[in-house]
Scaffold this active site. Sequence first.
Site, PDB file in Angstrom:
ATOM      1  N   GLN A 284       0.801  -1.236  -0.053  1.00  0.00           N
ATOM      2  CA  GLN A 284       0.074   0.066   0.096  1.00  0.00           C
ATOM      3  C   GLN A 284       0.774   1.145  -0.010  1.00  0.00           C
ATOM      4  O   GLN A 284       2.084   1.451   0.622  1.00  0.00           O
ATOM      5  CB  GLN A 284      -1.059  -0.197   1.239  1.00  0.00           C
ATOM      6  CG  GLN A 284      -1.912  -0.967   1.047  1.00  0.00           C
ATOM      7  CD  GLN A 284      -3.102  -0.666   0.121  1.00  0.00           C
ATOM      8  OE1 GLN A 284      -3.224   0.473  -0.352  1.00  0.00           O
ATOM      9  NE2 GLN A 284      -3.998  -1.623  -0.018  1.00  0.00           N
ATOM     10  N   TYR A 313      -8.879 -11.928  -4.150  1.00  0.00           N
ATOM     11  CA  TYR A 313      -8.065 -11.118  -4.793  1.00  0.00           C
ATOM     12  C   TYR A 313      -7.237 -10.532  -3.697  1.00  0.00           C
ATOM     13  O   TYR A 313      -6.795  -9.431  -3.488  1.00  0.00           O
ATOM     14  CB  TYR A 313      -8.937  -9.861  -5.000  1.00  0.00           C
ATOM     15  CG  TYR A 313     -10.077 -10.166  -6.027  1.00  0.00           C
ATOM     16  CD1 TYR A 313      -9.763 -10.080  -7.417  1.00  0.00           C
ATOM     17  CD2 TYR A 313     -11.272 -10.266  -5.634  1.00  0.00           C
ATOM     18  CE1 TYR A 313     -11.007 -10.159  -8.216  1.00  0.00           C
ATOM     19  CE2 TYR A 313     -12.481 -10.192  -6.396  1.00  0.00           C
ATOM     20  CZ  TYR A 313     -12.290 -10.302  -7.756  1.00  0.00           C
ATOM     21  OH  TYR A 313     -13.336 -10.560  -8.563  1.00  0.00           O
ATOM     22  N   GLU A 334      -5.735 -15.775  -5.218  1.00  0.00           N
ATOM     23  CA  GLU A 334      -5.175 -14.876  -6.131  1.00  0.00           C
ATOM     24  C   GLU A 334      -4.618 -15.521  -7.336  1.00  0.00           C
ATOM     25  O   GLU A 334      -4.157 -16.674  -7.105  1.00  0.00           O
ATOM     26  CB  GLU A 334      -4.084 -14.170  -5.275  1.00  0.00           C
ATOM     27  CG  GLU A 334      -3.311 -13.130  -6.168  1.00  0.00           C
ATOM     28  CD  GLU A 334      -3.919 -11.999  -6.693  1.00  0.00           C
ATOM     29  OE1 GLU A 334      -3.914 -11.958  -8.139  1.00  0.00           O
ATOM     30  OE2 GLU A 334      -4.617 -11.352  -6.128  1.00  0.00           O
ATOM     31  N   ASP A 382     -11.117  -7.644  -2.318  1.00  0.00           N
ATOM     32  CA  ASP A 382     -10.641  -6.252  -2.885  1.00  0.00           C
ATOM     33  C   ASP A 382     -10.087  -6.233  -4.330  1.00  0.00           C
ATOM     34  O   ASP A 382      -8.970  -6.385  -4.567  1.00  0.00           O
ATOM     35  CB  ASP A 382      -9.263  -6.006  -1.686  1.00  0.00           C
ATOM     36  CG  ASP A 382      -8.682  -4.585  -2.010  1.00  0.00           C
ATOM     37  OD1 ASP A 382      -9.323  -3.823  -2.703  1.00  0.00           O
ATOM     38  OD2 ASP A 382      -7.351  -4.470  -1.532  1.00  0.00           O
ATOM     39  N   CYS A 409     -11.965   0.359  -4.763  1.00  0.00           N
ATOM     40  CA  CYS A 409     -11.068   1.602  -4.946  1.00  0.00           C
ATOM     41  C   CYS A 409     -11.852   2.355  -6.025  1.00  0.00           C
ATOM     42  O   CYS A 409     -11.072   3.460  -6.692  1.00  0.00           O
ATOM     43  CB  CYS A 409      -9.662   1.394  -5.419  1.00  0.00           C
ATOM     44  SG  CYS A 409      -9.807   0.116  -7.037  1.00  0.00           S
TER      45      CYS A 409
END
Length: 544
Positions: A284, A313, A334, A382, A409
Site C-alpha cells: 500500500q 483477490y 489470488e 478487494d 477503489c
Amino acid sequence: MIKKNDLFEAEITAMTAEGSGICRADGMAVFVPGTAVGDRCVVRVVKVLKKYAFGRLEELLTPSPDRTTPDCPIAGPCGGCVYRHITYEAELKIKTQRVRDALERIGGFENIPMEPILGAPSRTRYRNKCQLPIGLSKNGEMQMGFYAVNSHRIIDTHTCLLQPEVFDRAAEAFRAWQKLSGESIYDEAAHSGVLRHLYMRCGEKSGEVLVCIVANGAKLHGEDLLVKMLREAVPEITGIVLNINRERTNVVLGRELRTLWGKPTIRDTLCRLEFEISPHAFYQVNRTQAEALYNKAAEYAGLTGAETLLDLYCGTGTIGLSMASRAKKLIGAEIIPAAVENARKNAAHNHVTNAEFLCGDAKDAARILYERGERPDVIVIDPPRKGCDAAVISTIAAMRPTRVVYVSCDPATLARDLKQFTAEDYNIEAVTPVDMFPGTAHVETVCLLSKLKSTQHIEVELDMDELDLTDAEKKATYQEIKNYVLEHCGLKVSNLYIAQVKQKCGIIERENYNKPKSEDARQPQCPPEKEKAIKEALKHFGMI
C-alpha cells in the site's frame, strides 16, 4: 448553443469524479479543472461534445470559501493533485459525496448507512513509492518528473509534496550523476538510449530506502560513482538496484533485477506485521491510511476466532494476514502466481500458521473449499478498479457467508456490484469512505454486507458445475433478466422460464440444470409471449 472559445460567466455547483468543477452554459454541463464549488468565474470553452463540454478557468470573479492557496507550483500542469487549491475539509466532503452519489445514482440505493470518511492525518509526504519517467528537454538536457495530464509530456519536477523528502535528495543525486557520467536518456519513439525511470520505495516505519534505476540495458556508465553519490546524499539508503527493461512498453519495470549495492528489498511494518518489499511487490502506497482501512475492514468482519475467513483477490496477503490472528483459519485466493508466493512468504515470515493461499480465481477457490467440505463464514474482497465479474458475485453468494467485506477503489463499480449483491439477498449494513490519497481524486470505500435472514428457506445441493458459467451467462444474472422483461414488456418471468429459453438458445449446456426429478414429472413450459420477451432481454445483454 455554445461553441469552442466562447466565454461565459457561471458558478461552480458540483464536482466530477475526476476533480473538475461543474457549471452550466445554455443548459449544457461544462467541466472546468482547477475550480471549487462556490466559485463565480469566467470560463472559456475548449471542447464541445454532444452532451457536455470542457472549459478552462479564464478569470476568478468571486472565490469559493473552500479555496486556499496551492502549496505546489506544478499542481496544475502535473494534474496528479486536483484538490491542492481547496481546504482538506472541502476535499473530504467532495469524496464523501462522490461515494454517496455513486451508490444512489448507479446502485439505486436509498438511506445509505454511511459512516464518516476516514481522513488522513497529513495531506503531504505520505507516499512510500515513486516512479519518475526520464526524458530529454528541448535543449537536450535530462528532465525527470511526472507526465502531464493525458500525455507523455514530462513535467520536470525537483520536489513532490506527496513524497518523502528523502526521495528528493536521491533524485537530485541521480541528476548530478547523469551529468557527470553522460549516460544516455531513453527515447520512447526511437526505442534508443538507456535511462527510462527512477523508481524509489521507502519503509515508513523502518526508514529503509531502495533506489531502482530502470534502464534499457544491462549496465550503466559509472555504476560505482552512482552508488557513491547516492549513498552520500541519502545515508538512509539500504539498497540500489538496476532493473533491466528492454521492451517497447509503457510498463515501468522489467523482469530482471541486478543489485548494484546493498540489498534488493526493504522491510516495513503494517498492522503489526512485517513485510519484505521488492521493487515488483505490491504494498500500500499510504501505509498509515492502509492501517486505517484494514482496521475498519477487520471491524466489519467481526471475527471472534471461530470463523473461516476467505480473502479473495488477496494479492500478497496483506488484508487477510492482518486479520488472521482473529480467525480460526485464513484462506487467500489470488490468480497471480508471484503474488501468491509472496503471500506465503509473508505468512511464514510473520509466523502465521493458520493461513493457506490458493492460486486461482474465485471459482477455483470455491470449488476447492466445496470439495473439502469447508464453508467460509466471512469473505473479504478487494478487487481491481473494474470491480467483480458477475460470476464472482454469484459464486460468493452460492457459498453463503454470513458477512462480506468489500474493499473498493472505485465508487462506480462498487455501486454496480452492490446492486447484484442485494439481488443475491445480501443487505448493506455499513459504508465507510477512506481517503487513501489526499490531494488526488481517488477515494477508497469499505462496505459491510450481511446475509438476509429469512424465516423460510430451501435447502439446496450446490452443483459446482453451476459455477462454471459460460461467457454468455456471465453477462447478466437471472434477476437482471427478470427486471429487464418486467420493465420493457410488463411481464413477470421465472428462473425456470429463463432457463428453458437459454437452453433453446444454446446457452446452458449442463444436463442437470432444472431437470425434473423423475422422467414422468411435468414442468410448466414458457408461454410464447414470455419466450419472446426473454429472448429480447438476452439480445439486450449480448447473450445471443
